[in-house]
Design an enzyme around this catalytic site. Structure first.
Site, PDB file in Angstrom:
ATOM      1  CG  ASN A   1      33.304  42.813  41.126  1.00 24.42           C
ATOM      2  OD1 ASN A   1      32.468  42.466  41.963  1.00 24.42           O
ATOM      3  ND2 ASN A   1      34.332  42.058  40.812  1.00 24.42           N
TER       4      ASN A   1
ATOM      5  CG  HIS B   1      39.964  38.134  38.900  1.00 22.29           C
ATOM      6  ND1 HIS B   1      40.218  39.283  39.609  1.00 22.29           N
ATOM      7  CD2 HIS B   1      38.670  38.240  38.497  1.00 22.29           C
ATOM      8  CE1 HIS B   1      39.146  40.045  39.637  1.00 22.29           C
ATOM      9  NE2 HIS B   1      38.192  39.444  38.969  1.00 22.29           N
TER      10      HIS B   1
END
Length: 464
Positions: free
Chosen positions: A315, A351
């Site tokens: 990521n 998240h």
């Protein structure tokens, strides 16, 4: 007509219909990039913005239907903030608060305790993109001497049009799963600057196909082995009845396969960005580089025996966004550790609201601290340095990899199981061994340094 076909395709693949829609949408970005290269490369900027907006909206409708109004509202509000509030701290704070509150409200009202593909998935990508836009716009009026090199490169010096903001937000190569990229990168793409052939479409077909093939391989690995290693098995009585070593090995194998879900999507999406030209990253040693949108360093991901190496390989663009817009902007705290903790807290909240995210990132912080101390110990200790460079290193590497991937899985259990009642059950079944191991290592490391590092080396370290 399309719905029954998708239902049949999902059933034949043994996957959910939302997952199939997502994969198809990521693949559709490739023909979109080809249309842009073939028919729109030389068109005026408004035409290109309109194409990127409409194609991205079409993919959003295909996946989420009328729920696209969530992204439309946030894009419109962000544009109005840029225009009405200007390059002010108030505009930056307003943007941050509005976009994050909207995202968190979406998480709250759509949470199910399971991994669902819904409108909040691309919206979390969009949230970072729009917050980053407000910060880059603010940097456009900041003295260059006060900016880091990355901030200088991404600073926006002109007022973007609404169509330009829409094209940037809905760009087909990054709307659904990323990668993150700046408005300046998007502007360079539209201005035909991101090419290895000035004034012509880039020679990026082969690099794009290489990423597509690699991503497809990772997708095939995930589709083949994930049914045999489901998250839910760790919550069963059968799993708890297995020997301790079996439970640990299952976590090690599970994490290796489950991460291919993310790797495959990111690498395939990167290929579409490369095909459009957005992945162009200049020329190094006479060869064009196409890694501007790389969200994965797959070789590093597969070979590194270090937790920090996995973090650096995974990521990438989101981590770079967090470093540029959160970590480096917290330098007024005067403490890198505090900035690091604040950045991980932000990523946890971004998240989602589940406790599993906070547990995962707190474990990451603990593991990275211990690993840095261990690496420093090996470097400063002549005995450990000699062992690391001895013929035993291949064996040590294998052991290191096993430890690395088991504890990587241990950390990601709460990330994937979300709620504390689930991840606590799994942690109990392996006796919280990850916490025990790293907390003990943190306590023991100073004593190991006294035993294994010569006094001269210790004194030099203190002086540094």
């Amino acid at each position: 007509m399309a719905a029954p076909l998708l239902a049949k395709l999902s059933e034949s693949l043994g996957s959910s219909e939302p997952a199939v829609r997502l994969i198809l949408s990521i693949l559709i970005a490739y023909p979109c990039a080809l249309v842009y290269r073939r028919f729109l490369f030389y068109q005026p900027a408004p035409v290109i913005h309109l194409f990127h907006t409409l194609s991205g909206l079409a993919l959003a409708i295909f996946n989420f239907g009328s729920q696209i109004f969530h992204s439309a509202v946030c894009v419109l509000v962000q544009f109005l903030m840029l225009r009405l509030m200007g390059r002010t701290v108030t505009a930056v704070l307003s943007s941050f608060i509005f976009q994050m509150v909207y995202l968190l409200a979406g998480y709250y009202y759509t949470a199910t305790g399971e991994y669902d593909i819904k409108w909040t998935m691309p919206h979390c990508v969009l949230t970072l993109k729009l917050i980053g836009l407000s910060l880059d716009y603010f940097d456009g009026a900041t003295e260059p001497s006060e900016l880091s090199p990355g901030q200088k490169d991404s600073a926006v010096h002109t007022v973007p049009s609404f169509l330009e903001v829409c094209g940037f937000s809905y760009f087909y190569g990054g709307f659904l799963v990323g990668p993150q990229f700046t408005l300046r990168s998007y502007q360079r793409l539209v201005a035909r600057e991101l090419t290895d052939c000035p004034g012509q479409p880039p020679n990026s077909f082969v690099p794009a196909m290489k990423r597509f093939a690699l991503g497809f391989l990772c997708l095939a690995l995930f589709a083949t082995f994930s049914p045999s290693l489901p998250d839910s098995y760790m919550l069963t009585d059968e799993y708890k009845a297995q020997p301790f070593w079996y439970r640990c090995v299952f976590i090690l194998l599970w994490v290796k396969i489950i991460l291919y879900k993310y790797v495959s999507c990111w690498v395939i999406a990167e290929g579409a960005c490369i095909l459009s030209g957005l992945g162009y990253n200049g020329v190094v040693d006479g060869k064009p580089k196409w890694n501007a949108c790389a969200n994965m360093k797959v070789w590093l991901f597969e070979t590194t025996p270090y937790f920090s190496g996995t973090i650096l390989s995974f990521n990438i663009n989101t981590n770079a966004w967090a470093a540029r817009h959160v970590f480096k902007r917290l330098r007024f705290l005067g403490n890198k550790t505090m900035s690091h903790i604040a950045t991980l807290m932000f990523l946890s909240i971004w998240h989602g609201l589940h406790s599993g995210y906070f547990m995962c990132f707190s474990m990451e912080f603990l593991i990275v601290i211990v690993e840095r101390q261990a690496q420093s110990l090996v470097k400063d200790s002549p005995a450990l340095t000699k062992l690391a460079n001895s013929p035993l290193y291949p064996l040590l590497y294998v052991v290191q990899q096993l430890i690395h991937w088991f504890f990587m899985g241990y950390s990601l259990v709460p990330f994937c199981l979300f709620t504390y009642d689930k991840w606590l059950q799994v942690y109990s079944s392996v006796y919280f061994c990850g916490h025990v191991f790293f907390l003990l290592a943190l306590l023991v490391m100073p004593y190991l340094r006294q035993m294994l590092v010569p006094r001269k080396e210790r004194s030099q370290k203190k002086q540094e």
